[in-house]
Write a protein that holds these residues in place. Structure first.
Motif, mmCIF file in Angstrom:
data_model
loop_
_atom_site.group_PDB
_atom_site.id
_atom_site.type_symbol
_atom_site.label_atom_id
_atom_site.label_comp_id
_atom_site.label_asym_id
_atom_site.label_seq_id
_atom_site.Cartn_x
_atom_site.Cartn_y
_atom_site.Cartn_z
ATOM 1 N N ALA A 231 0.468 -1.218 0.087
ATOM 2 C CA ALA A 231 -0.348 0.272 -0.169
ATOM 3 C C ALA A 231 1.261 1.300 0.396
ATOM 4 C CB ALA A 231 -1.503 0.427 1.032
ATOM 5 N N ARG A 232 0.308 2.419 -0.750
ATOM 6 C CA ARG A 232 1.304 3.798 -0.698
ATOM 7 C C ARG A 232 0.708 3.967 0.572
ATOM 8 N NH1 ARG A 232 -0.141 8.459 -4.171
ATOM 9 N NH2 ARG A 232 1.795 9.617 -3.442
ATOM 10 N N VAL A 233 2.138 4.234 1.406
ATOM 11 C CA VAL A 233 2.178 4.761 2.346
ATOM 12 C C VAL A 233 2.471 7.196 2.719
ATOM 13 C CG1 VAL A 233 3.206 5.602 4.738
ATOM 14 C CG2 VAL A 233 3.101 3.026 4.215
ATOM 15 N N LEU A 234 1.522 7.315 2.557
ATOM 16 C CA LEU A 234 1.393 9.265 2.872
ATOM 17 C C LEU A 234 1.499 9.495 4.661
ATOM 18 C CD1 LEU A 234 -1.858 9.272 0.507
ATOM 19 C CD2 LEU A 234 0.713 8.990 0.087
ATOM 20 N N LEU A 235 2.479 10.507 4.495
ATOM 21 C CA LEU A 235 2.977 11.172 5.945
ATOM 22 C C LEU A 235 2.381 11.811 5.932
ATOM 23 C CD1 LEU A 235 6.440 10.430 5.764
ATOM 24 C CD2 LEU A 235 4.977 8.744 6.258
ATOM 25 N N ALA A 236 2.199 12.064 7.770
ATOM 26 C CA ALA A 236 1.187 13.695 7.558
ATOM 27 C C ALA A 236 1.513 13.810 8.769
ATOM 28 C CB ALA A 236 -1.058 13.905 7.974
ATOM 29 N N GLU A 237 1.680 15.337 9.122
ATOM 30 C CA GLU A 237 1.644 15.703 10.499
ATOM 31 C C GLU A 237 0.280 15.995 11.324
ATOM 32 O OE1 GLU A 237 4.403 15.753 12.666
ATOM 33 O OE2 GLU A 237 6.201 15.868 10.962
ATOM 34 N N PRO A 238 0.570 16.180 12.653
ATOM 35 C CA PRO A 238 -1.427 15.721 12.731
ATOM 36 C C PRO A 238 -2.170 16.679 12.492
ATOM 37 C CG PRO A 238 0.048 15.331 14.987
ATOM 38 C CD PRO A 238 0.827 15.669 13.666
ATOM 39 N N ARG A 290 1.372 -4.558 7.496
ATOM 40 C CA ARG A 290 1.044 -5.693 7.157
ATOM 41 C C ARG A 290 -0.065 -6.560 6.765
ATOM 42 N NH1 ARG A 290 5.453 -9.788 7.054
ATOM 43 N NH2 ARG A 290 7.378 -9.304 7.815
ATOM 44 N N ARG A 291 -0.856 -5.752 7.464
ATOM 45 C CA ARG A 291 -2.826 -5.516 7.632
ATOM 46 C C ARG A 291 -3.024 -4.756 6.053
ATOM 47 N NH1 ARG A 291 -3.662 -3.855 13.027
ATOM 48 N NH2 ARG A 291 -2.405 -5.232 13.918
ATOM 49 N N ALA A 292 -2.726 -3.552 6.398
ATOM 50 C CA ALA A 292 -2.941 -2.512 5.301
ATOM 51 C C ALA A 292 -3.457 -3.593 3.880
ATOM 52 C CB ALA A 292 -2.234 -1.454 4.956
ATOM 53 N N ASP A 293 -1.633 -4.443 4.182
ATOM 54 C CA ASP A 293 -2.180 -5.083 3.093
ATOM 55 C C ASP A 293 -2.958 -6.384 2.913
ATOM 56 O OD1 ASP A 293 0.017 -3.642 1.218
ATOM 57 O OD2 ASP A 293 2.523 -5.084 2.135
ATOM 58 N N ASP A 294 -2.880 -6.818 3.988
ATOM 59 C CA ASP A 294 -3.867 -8.048 3.551
ATOM 60 C C ASP A 294 -5.626 -7.322 3.280
ATOM 61 O OD1 ASP A 294 -1.877 -9.825 4.754
ATOM 62 O OD2 ASP A 294 -2.618 -9.704 6.558
ATOM 63 N N LEU A 295 -5.545 -6.304 3.811
ATOM 64 C CA LEU A 295 -6.719 -5.739 3.427
ATOM 65 C C LEU A 295 -6.997 -5.121 1.943
ATOM 66 C CD1 LEU A 295 -7.856 -4.078 6.997
ATOM 67 C CD2 LEU A 295 -8.558 -5.857 5.898
ATOM 68 N N GLN A 296 -5.491 -5.478 1.849
ATOM 69 C CA GLN A 296 -5.556 -4.709 -0.170
ATOM 70 C C GLN A 296 -5.774 -2.997 -0.713
ATOM 71 O OE1 GLN A 296 -7.741 -7.626 -1.758
ATOM 72 N NE2 GLN A 296 -5.666 -8.710 -2.869
ATOM 73 N N LEU A 297 -5.524 -2.425 1.022
ATOM 74 C CA LEU A 297 -5.616 -1.074 0.833
ATOM 75 C C LEU A 297 -4.580 -0.462 0.148
ATOM 76 C CD1 LEU A 297 -5.909 0.089 5.156
ATOM 77 C CD2 LEU A 297 -7.766 -1.109 3.315
ATOM 78 N N ALA A 298 -5.857 0.365 -0.592
ATOM 79 C CA ALA A 298 -4.513 1.925 -1.450
ATOM 80 C C ALA A 298 -3.729 2.380 -0.877
ATOM 81 C CB ALA A 298 -5.846 2.580 -2.365
ATOM 82 N N ALA A 299 -3.902 2.726 0.249
ATOM 83 C CA ALA A 299 -2.693 3.960 0.647
ATOM 84 C C ALA A 299 -3.670 3.385 2.307
ATOM 85 C CB ALA A 299 -3.151 5.016 0.551
ATOM 86 N N VAL A 300 -2.773 4.344 2.952
ATOM 87 C CA VAL A 300 -1.571 4.600 4.403
ATOM 88 C C VAL A 300 -2.075 5.717 4.966
ATOM 89 C CG1 VAL A 300 -1.198 3.839 6.759
ATOM 90 C CG2 VAL A 300 -1.493 2.087 5.122
ATOM 91 N N VAL A 301 -2.649 6.870 5.419
ATOM 92 C CA VAL A 301 -2.309 7.691 5.957
ATOM 93 C C VAL A 301 -1.895 7.224 7.305
ATOM 94 C CG1 VAL A 301 -3.393 10.017 6.679
ATOM 95 C CG2 VAL A 301 -4.058 8.814 4.134
ATOM 96 N N ALA A 302 -0.100 7.201 7.311
ATOM 97 C CA ALA A 302 0.813 7.543 8.979
ATOM 98 C C ALA A 302 0.541 9.067 9.276
ATOM 99 C CB ALA A 302 1.146 6.909 8.447
ATOM 100 N N VAL A 303 -0.282 9.261 10.473
ATOM 101 C CA VAL A 303 0.084 11.092 11.206
ATOM 102 C C VAL A 303 0.618 9.813 11.849
ATOM 103 C CG1 VAL A 303 -1.002 12.163 12.670
ATOM 104 C CG2 VAL A 303 -2.826 10.612 11.503
ATOM 105 N N LEU A 304 2.551 11.835 11.714
ATOM 106 C CA LEU A 304 3.661 10.992 12.629
ATOM 107 C C LEU A 304 3.370 11.618 14.356
ATOM 108 C CD1 LEU A 304 5.750 12.492 10.069
ATOM 109 C CD2 LEU A 304 5.282 9.982 10.492
ATOM 110 N N PRO A 305 3.992 10.756 15.327
ATOM 111 C CA PRO A 305 3.525 10.797 16.442
ATOM 112 C C PRO A 305 4.557 12.116 16.229
ATOM 113 C CG PRO A 305 5.363 8.736 15.688
ATOM 114 C CD PRO A 305 4.302 9.310 15.007
#
Ligand code: TXA
Ligand code: MG
Length: 331
Positions: A231-238, A290-305
């Motif tokens: 899945a594509r990982v997109l980063l974001a500050e909160p 890994r779960r994102a791939d199992d769910l075949q998600l197109a993208a994951v937005v990762a809100v950075l800690p």
């Protein structure tokens, strides 16, 4: 988690026979071989699909092993080892030339770590020499934090006689902090469970690589693109996260963030984890990718800690995952 004595002896016998043994550690699972057995170590590179000049970490029993593997160690190295071993700290030191050349990918240095997980410790103690072990994933992919992850990714690549030891879920969840200890001042080349501030407390001062080239020279194999799910990982500050969710590509979108972040974007997202601390964020990170791939998600937005404590390591891994998804052939 207790180490089961029969399983430990079986694993030690397998390592002595030149087989590979997947070991749980407190950071991530490692794909281990007797570090003094060159042909067994060569199999690690083959099974992972890893270039043979990307050096491996040798896992040792304790501070006394420094002398077996290293020469001319800086005076601060023993201080760091005494303070943080066993634990998530890897020290890169000058290698004793007679030992570990294949594990070191031919480098004049060697990376040493004494892990804390009781199963890893029991195996290393009983083997009596080091265990070379990179993370037990295919080259460039997400590190495994459970035995199930290893089985699903490497099950087909392992051979008869190789073993996977199940030590439960890894407590830390991201790889060890790596410190280049070959110069007067230690240089942190990979952030992890031991923070720069903790290292500075012991040795006075600590540095970072001055740029990407310096990092590549100090830690061969530390790639910009790594730890990548499909899945594509997109980063974001909160503060930007809602805009990033709204602009994500069409398809199902996963969300990685602290439980305190509540999305308000007008779009359905799958919350992949709900960590309430950065420590829980680190522990759940790879399972969530890994779960994102199992769910075949197109993208994951990762809100950075926040970049505090192990949050520095989480941000580092997420930024590499975000680069990696744009170029699936790297790593
Ligand atoms: O937590 C960890 O460190 C896990 C567990 C299994 O111990 N291991 C791990 O290994 O993450 P691996 O191979 O996935 O990452 C090892 C990193 C590589 O990026 C490599 O560049 C660096 O360690 N490294 C190994 N030997 C080195 C050396 N002689 N000089 C500089 N960097 C080295
Ligand atoms: Mg790795």
């Amino acid at each position: 988690m207790e180490a089961d004595p029969a399983g430990i002896s079986h694993a030690v016998a397998a390592l002595r026979d030149g087989h590979l043994v997947v070991l749980p550690t407190e950071t991530v699972y490692g794909l281990g071989a007797d570090a003094t057995n060159d042909s067994a170590v060569a199999r690690i590179f083959a099974v992972k699909g890893r270039p043979t000049d990307h050096p491996l970490i040798v896992h040792v029993a304790g501070v006394h092993d420094l002398d077996t593997w290293a020469v001319n160690v800086q005076s601060y190295v023993e201080k760091l080892a005494h303070r943080f071993w066993p634990g998530p700290l890897t020290l890169v030191v000058q290698r004793r030339t007679a030992i570990g050349s294949v594990a070191a990918g031919g480098a004049p240095t060697i990376a040493l770590r004494c892990p804390e997980h009781p199963v890893a410790r029991a195996v290393i103690d009983a083997l009596g020499c080091g265990v070379a072990a990179p993370s037990a994933n295919l080259f460039g992919r997400v590190s495994p934090t459970s035995a199930e992850h290893v089985l699903s990714e490497l099950g087909d690549a392992l051979s008869e006689g190789d073993l996977i030891l199940d030590g439960g879920e890894c407590a830390i969840g991201v790889e060890s902090t790596i410190v280049d200890c070959t110069g007067d001042i230690p240089v942190v080349v990979r952030p992890g469970g031991v923070t720069e501030a903790q290292i500075a407390e012991v040795v006075g001062s600590v540095a970072r690589p001055i740029n990407d080239l310096d990092l590549a020279v100090r830690a061969p194999g530390t790639l910009a693109a790594h730890y990548a799910p499909a899945a594509r990982v997109l980063l974001a500050e909160p503060l930007e996260a809602d805009a990033v969710i709204a602009a994500a590509p069409p398809g199902d979108v996963g969300l990685l963030c602290l439980v305190s972040f509540v999305p308000t974007a007008d779009r359905l997202v799958h919350r992949l984890v709900a960590p309430s601390t950065v420590e829980e964020y680190a522990q759940d990170l790879y399972a969530a990718l890994r779960r994102a791939d199992d769910l075949q998600l197109a993208a994951v937005v990762a809100v950075l800690p926040p970049a505090e404590g192990i949050g520095v390591a989480v941000r580092d891994r997420l930024s590499r995952a975000a680069v990696g998804t744009a170029s699936p052939n790297v790593g």
